[in-house]
Design an enzyme around this catalytic site. Structure first.
Site, PDB file in Angstrom:
ATOM      1  N   LYS A  71      88.511  40.023  42.497  1.00 18.52           N
ATOM      2  CA  LYS A  71      89.497  39.223  41.770  1.00 18.52           C
ATOM      3  C   LYS A  71      88.853  38.083  40.988  1.00 18.52           C
ATOM      4  O   LYS A  71      89.400  37.623  39.981  1.00 18.52           O
ATOM      5  CB  LYS A  71      90.537  38.662  42.745  1.00 18.52           C
ATOM      6  N   ASP A 112      99.951  38.889  42.211  1.00 16.96           N
ATOM      7  CA  ASP A 112     100.082  38.424  43.593  1.00 16.96           C
ATOM      8  C   ASP A 112     101.134  37.320  43.703  1.00 16.96           C
ATOM      9  O   ASP A 112     101.887  37.258  44.683  1.00 16.96           O
ATOM     10  CB  ASP A 112      98.747  37.895  44.121  1.00 16.96           C
TER      11      ASP A 112
END
Length: 291
Positions: A71, A112
């Site tokens: 990420k 997210d």
């Protein structure tokens, strides 16, 4: 994003990644949307292997789902990073946009935060969030701070095992304009129990079983939490912390709810179509029961 039903490829990348339920969710979405020929795989990829993999992507790809540590590592490889992902400092979704030329454009986003907000709202049932606690200081913790800010709490407490490893999260918080209070996570300390029991929301972002000592202490503390716990871990399911929280009277939202909602947003971004949430939810539940 492309709304074409022409066959495309997508995948979740990480190391390890074999346990990921993302293929279950995305494949269920493709089936429900009638996207014949679309493929979604789990591909074990290390941080060192990521640049070569991203550079190999062509217009046959719709996008990638990314787990840690990718990420952060993917950000320098992108053409554009959307504002939310840039502020949070974590990209969990790479969308491939064909340009008509030889090389497509790579856009990084963060779903997210969407997943956390949607999952927490399931447990909150219209209740407001005035106080919150985040366990952990990684990329998901940064997304948790952003989600809590969206829900109205801009000064949560962050409990970490080492204050010396909070630099990245502190910088992310500064970019977001939120002001968390950082404290050392001492599972046996009364202050920790008070923080957890008094919070409207607790988001646990620690790795699998890392919160077990907190669960053990909570089970013997006599604390009676009245808030909502979201433990992002869904293996094992339920986690020890979720069991202890529910036994003490708190409300639990499983980490699989965040997984579902963040994947639904990925499907929308990659296919250009509203995600078939019910079909994805049913496939996820079947996979969890089978596991």
């Amino acid at each position: 994003m492309s709304g074409s039903s022409a066959p495309r490829r997508a995948a979740v990348l990480g190391h390890p990644v074999a346990h990921s339920l993302s293929p279950v969710l995305h494949r269920a979405a493709y089936d429900a949307l009638g996207l014949d020929g679309w493929r979604y795989e789990a591909i074990d990829t290390t941080e060192e292997q990521l640049p070569a993999f991203v550079s190999s992507l062509d217009a046959s790809w719709a996008g990638l789902s990314l787990t840690m540590p990718l990420k952060h590592a993917v950000i320098p490889l992108l053409d554009h990073v959307d504002p939310l992902a840039n502020v949070v400092g974590a990209v969990n979704t790479l969308v491939v946009q064909p340009t008509g030329g030889r090389r497509p454009t790579f856009v990084g986003t963060n779903t997210d935060v969407h997943g956390l907000v949607a999952a927490l709202r399931e447990g909150l049932a219209e209740r407001s969030v005035r106080s919150a606690v985040v366990l952990g200081a990684g990329a998901t913790a940064a997304s948790a701070l952003a989600s809590l800010a969206e829900l109205g709490c801009t000064s949560p407490t962050v409990l970490v095992r080492s204050l010396g490893r909070t630099g990245g999260l502190q910088r992310a918080a500064h970019r977001m304009g939120v002001e968390p209070r950082f404290e050392v996570l001492d599972p046996s300390g009364a202050a920790v129990h008070d923080r957890l029991a008094g919070a409207d929301v607790v988001v646990a972002t620690l790795p699998s079983r890392a919160a077990d000592p907190v669960a053990d202490a909570l089970a013997t503390s006599g604390s009676t939490p009245g808030g909502v716990l979201l433990d992002v871990v869904y293996d094992p399911r339920p986690t020890a912390l979720s069991v202890a929280w529910a036994a003490a009277g708190g409300t639990v939202v499983g980490g699989e709810r965040m997984l579902l909602h963040q994947a639904a947003e990925q499907v929308r971004l990659m296919t250009g179509r509203p995600a078939p949430l019910a079909a994805m939810d049913a496939a996820l539940e079947s996979a969890l029961v089978a596991a």
